[in-house]
Write a protein that holds these residues in place. Sequence first.
Motif, mmCIF file in Angstrom:
data_model
loop_
_atom_site.group_PDB
_atom_site.id
_atom_site.type_symbol
_atom_site.label_atom_id
_atom_site.label_comp_id
_atom_site.label_asym_id
_atom_site.label_seq_id
_atom_site.Cartn_x
_atom_site.Cartn_y
_atom_site.Cartn_z
ATOM 1 N N VAL A 8 0.773 1.265 -11.522
ATOM 2 C CA VAL A 8 1.698 1.227 -10.387
ATOM 3 C C VAL A 8 1.447 -0.037 -9.568
ATOM 4 C CG1 VAL A 8 2.348 2.384 -8.230
ATOM 5 C CG2 VAL A 8 1.988 3.735 -10.314
ATOM 6 N N PHE A 9 0.164 -0.377 -9.360
ATOM 7 C CA PHE A 9 -0.174 -1.618 -8.647
ATOM 8 C C PHE A 9 0.457 -2.821 -9.347
ATOM 9 C CE2 PHE A 9 -3.115 -5.307 -8.539
ATOM 10 C CZ PHE A 9 -3.015 -5.639 -7.188
ATOM 11 N N ILE A 10 0.341 -2.861 -10.675
ATOM 12 C CA ILE A 10 0.886 -3.991 -11.438
ATOM 13 C C ILE A 10 2.404 -4.068 -11.262
ATOM 14 C CG2 ILE A 10 1.280 -4.836 -13.794
ATOM 15 C CD1 ILE A 10 -1.582 -3.661 -14.438
ATOM 16 N N ALA B 216 4.514 -6.909 -9.150
ATOM 17 C CA ALA B 216 5.559 -7.729 -9.787
ATOM 18 C C ALA B 216 6.811 -7.766 -8.909
ATOM 19 C CB ALA B 216 5.887 -7.168 -11.168
ATOM 20 N N GLU B 217 7.172 -6.615 -8.358
ATOM 21 C CA GLU B 217 8.317 -6.572 -7.432
ATOM 22 C C GLU B 217 8.036 -7.419 -6.199
ATOM 23 O OE1 GLU B 217 10.305 -2.973 -5.991
ATOM 24 O OE2 GLU B 217 9.467 -1.975 -7.761
ATOM 25 N N ARG C 237 4.329 -14.634 -4.261
ATOM 26 C CA ARG C 237 2.867 -14.521 -4.328
ATOM 27 C C ARG C 237 2.473 -13.474 -5.369
ATOM 28 N NH1 ARG C 237 3.957 -15.342 1.164
ATOM 29 N NH2 ARG C 237 3.907 -13.116 1.644
ATOM 30 N N ARG C 238 1.582 -13.878 -6.260
ATOM 31 C CA ARG C 238 1.254 -13.063 -7.427
ATOM 32 C C ARG C 238 -0.060 -12.313 -7.223
ATOM 33 N NH1 ARG C 238 2.889 -12.739 -12.418
ATOM 34 N NH2 ARG C 238 1.471 -12.391 -14.177
ATOM 35 N N TYR C 239 -0.046 -11.048 -7.564
ATOM 36 C CA TYR C 239 -1.258 -10.230 -7.494
ATOM 37 C C TYR C 239 -1.492 -9.547 -8.829
ATOM 38 C CZ TYR C 239 -1.419 -11.110 -2.565
ATOM 39 O OH TYR C 239 -1.497 -11.745 -1.357
ATOM 40 N N GLU C 240 -2.723 -9.647 -9.304
ATOM 41 C CA GLU C 240 -3.094 -9.016 -10.560
ATOM 42 C C GLU C 240 -4.372 -8.216 -10.331
ATOM 43 O OE1 GLU C 240 -2.019 -11.856 -14.110
ATOM 44 O OE2 GLU C 240 -2.945 -12.995 -12.505
ATOM 45 N N PRO C 241 -4.661 -7.280 -11.243
ATOM 46 C CA PRO C 241 -5.893 -6.494 -11.065
ATOM 47 C C PRO C 241 -7.130 -7.379 -10.965
ATOM 48 C CG PRO C 241 -4.489 -5.473 -12.709
ATOM 49 C CD PRO C 241 -3.839 -6.788 -12.368
ATOM 50 N N VAL C 242 -7.189 -8.415 -11.822
ATOM 51 C CA VAL C 242 -8.274 -9.385 -11.686
ATOM 52 C C VAL C 242 -7.659 -10.770 -11.541
ATOM 53 C CG1 VAL C 242 -9.961 -8.041 -12.996
ATOM 54 C CG2 VAL C 242 -8.528 -9.709 -14.190
ATOM 55 N N ALA D 261 0.798 -1.237 0.000
ATOM 56 C CA ALA D 261 0.000 0.000 0.000
ATOM 57 C C ALA D 261 0.830 1.285 0.000
ATOM 58 C CB ALA D 261 -0.989 -0.018 1.168
ATOM 59 N N PRO D 262 1.847 1.401 0.884
ATOM 60 C CA PRO D 262 2.593 2.670 0.859
ATOM 61 C C PRO D 262 3.347 2.894 -0.456
ATOM 62 C CG PRO D 262 3.513 1.149 2.512
ATOM 63 C CD PRO D 262 2.245 0.539 2.017
ATOM 64 N N ARG D 263 3.790 1.799 -1.068
ATOM 65 C CA ARG D 263 4.496 1.941 -2.351
ATOM 66 C C ARG D 263 3.582 2.548 -3.407
ATOM 67 N NH1 ARG D 263 8.724 -1.178 -4.056
ATOM 68 N NH2 ARG D 263 8.402 0.002 -5.968
ATOM 69 N N ILE D 264 2.321 2.106 -3.401
ATOM 70 C CA ILE D 264 1.367 2.621 -4.391
ATOM 71 C C ILE D 264 0.987 4.061 -4.036
ATOM 72 C CG2 ILE D 264 -0.909 2.252 -5.424
ATOM 73 C CD1 ILE D 264 -0.539 -0.761 -4.530
ATOM 74 N N ALA D 265 0.697 4.278 -2.748
ATOM 75 C CA ALA D 265 0.240 5.603 -2.305
ATOM 76 C C ALA D 265 1.285 6.678 -2.591
ATOM 77 C CB ALA D 265 -0.093 5.561 -0.812
ATOM 78 N N GLU D 266 2.558 6.344 -2.317
ATOM 79 C CA GLU D 266 3.616 7.355 -2.364
ATOM 80 C C GLU D 266 4.265 7.476 -3.736
ATOM 81 O OE1 GLU D 266 6.198 5.947 0.732
ATOM 82 O OE2 GLU D 266 4.668 6.207 2.283
ATOM 83 N N HIS D 267 3.825 6.666 -4.690
ATOM 84 C CA HIS D 267 4.418 6.753 -6.021
ATOM 85 C C HIS D 267 4.149 8.136 -6.616
ATOM 86 C CE1 HIS D 267 5.245 5.963 -10.244
ATOM 87 N NE2 HIS D 267 5.881 4.869 -9.864
ATOM 88 N N PRO D 268 5.154 8.775 -7.224
ATOM 89 C CA PRO D 268 4.958 10.138 -7.743
ATOM 90 C C PRO D 268 3.816 10.255 -8.754
ATOM 91 C CG PRO D 268 7.285 9.497 -7.843
ATOM 92 C CD PRO D 268 6.532 8.285 -7.396
ATOM 93 N N ASP D 269 3.503 9.169 -9.444
ATOM 94 C CA ASP D 269 2.395 9.221 -10.403
ATOM 95 C C ASP D 269 1.033 9.056 -9.727
ATOM 96 O OD1 ASP D 269 4.271 9.459 -12.356
ATOM 97 O OD2 ASP D 269 4.167 7.366 -13.019
#
Lengths: 102, 384, 178
Positions: free
Chosen positions: B235-237, B241-242, B249-254, B149-157
């Motif tokens: 950014v989530f994708i 991946a990282e 453990r893999r996470y995808e939008p769907v 979550a913080p990685r997504i929230a704080e991403h400059p984009d």
Amino acid sequence: MAPLKPWDELEPGGIVVPSEAAIPHTSGWRTGVKPAVDGAKCVNCLLCWLYCPDSAILLDGTTFAGFDYDHCKGCEICDEVCPVDAIEMVAEETVLPERGVR
Amino acid sequence: MTAELLTGGEAIAHGMRQGQPDVVPVYPITPQTPIIQVFSKFVSDGRSHAELVDVESEHSAMSAAIGAALAGARTMTATSSQGLALMAEVVYIAASMRAPIAMAIGNRALSGPINIHCDHSDSMLIRDSGIVQLFAENAQEAYDLMVMAPRIAEHPDVLLPVAVCLDGFTITHAAEPVELLPDDVVATFVGEYHVPHPMLEVSSPTTRGPFAMPDYYYYELRHAQGVALRNALDVFIDVAAEFEALSGRRYEPVQSYRLDGAERVLIALGSTAGTIKDAVDELRDEGEAVGLLRITPFRPLPMDEIRAALAGAQRVIVLDRADSPGGVAPLGAEIAATLYGSECELERHVYGLGGRDLGVADVRAIFAGGTPDHFGVREHSWPA
Amino acid sequence: MSQLTEIRWHARAGQGAKTAAQTLALALLAEGKSVQAFPEYGPERRGAPLRAFTRISDTPIRRHDGVTEPGLVVVLEPSLVHETDVTEGLLSGGAVLINADERPAELAAGDVHCIPADRIAADHNLAFANIAMLGAVAAWLGAPSLEHLQDAAVRTLGAKASNADVRAAVAEGYAWPR
């Protein structure tokens, strides 16, 4: 309507940075009066600086240094809050020393 | 890596701790309470350096979070239900001020009647606030998404609040095996938070939350905020991946579950997806062509991915754990819009309000074209 | 153990049903099982009837629905049989383990086993019967091992009771003569 910057040139969240905030001069908002200070009465309490809604009280370090007439819009709040009546509103045409300190 | 037995609430608290927040303003509410109970113990035990701000309401919690995040502190919070309703006004402000705040929502029904159990009404209440919403299926996912979550929230984009949504009680209070990453691995993964304009930088004072006129940047700023929310999908994708490289453990939008050749596909958010997987397996063993599509980010909604995943489906059945009285329940409405023009049949159910159970047998009944008699409304979107 | 075993625990709020459900899960996790343990929450206060559940499987547990057809029912508080049908939904072939010296009239039929867990708890200075009942549950299931269960019980209750008492009570429940 003035030309607008495109959305992708705005700071995130519409942050206003100092360079932008200084651009619009609000001196034209004054309706006939401007503040002046009697330097002999001023006790440098800086209440005017605290209360001024347009950051138009100038400081030299922590010492009162007059008015920014480019941004002062003549609201008279400094006059109201001055506890020693050092600030008074004078006619716009009055010739004052630079920064309004007499 | 060995699994520990943790409730979803405990797992979230570990994810928060490892994400090294500087400021956590929070107010307790069932079923979020165990999250903050465990996290505050981490603070008192010296396992987190966070400043735990003991605020007087959720409205204040989010207000304090905005100030902290804009000043440059990594900021987290958590709430549920009525707490989120009270916080809602300020969630909009957080998104519009582009404050990156990682939070958890223990999903709970909104009053009334007063109820402490799970549905998604609270998250749906802030659907349009501009927050990123990631729905977890189980305690492991709740932890993993909290780490991301913080990685997504704080991403400059992006620079937006991100909520990890986990089903109240069903996940917050259920103990399950959870694999935690080592503290140092998460510390490296989340990295440092760099705020674009630190609010407390006195040499360069800035105006925050400025008034916007009809013709002077309201529209532009709202548009920019919407683009940032859309950016959160890419950014989530990337972040996922990282994360996969670290965790496996893999996470995808769907998440497509047994969609190969599936004629009937259920769509759901959250823990119900796990129950549906068991029903799908049973039905597949019986020769039925059924599958599941689980959506992880509800905001931003991965519309392209949903369309692609459902390309072969003949009948799509949406399970909504929130209602929209007088209108169309939110997930069903979104899927109807996403699939507009599609040839497939669309069916919608509202289920599980106020914690009403949806069992494997109920899921089988829905696949069979029925409506379990103890819940919900079945509505056809099209054909009429 | 079959693919999925579901256990329902009956107690009054405050008697440790949630702790027991989690302790069993913790011990089975150490043996490589997939587990899930959760209580059922209502507006309960201390003394109100409360249920908790443990799911055990050889494969990852994904379902998050309620347990409606348990294979084993564990009754920590015998007076509950007067107000609740503790056998509701019990699978055929399932059993009831109850903390009691004698079989209650309400449970005249079916596979019911009485464990004197209150007496075992008292003998080992423990406030509640849940520890001894855990031992009996493990013996009935054939898993976890006594040692794993004792370790788990010490982990979840170590701060509240002496480790020796906890281990002894688990062992006595485990050795309950069937």
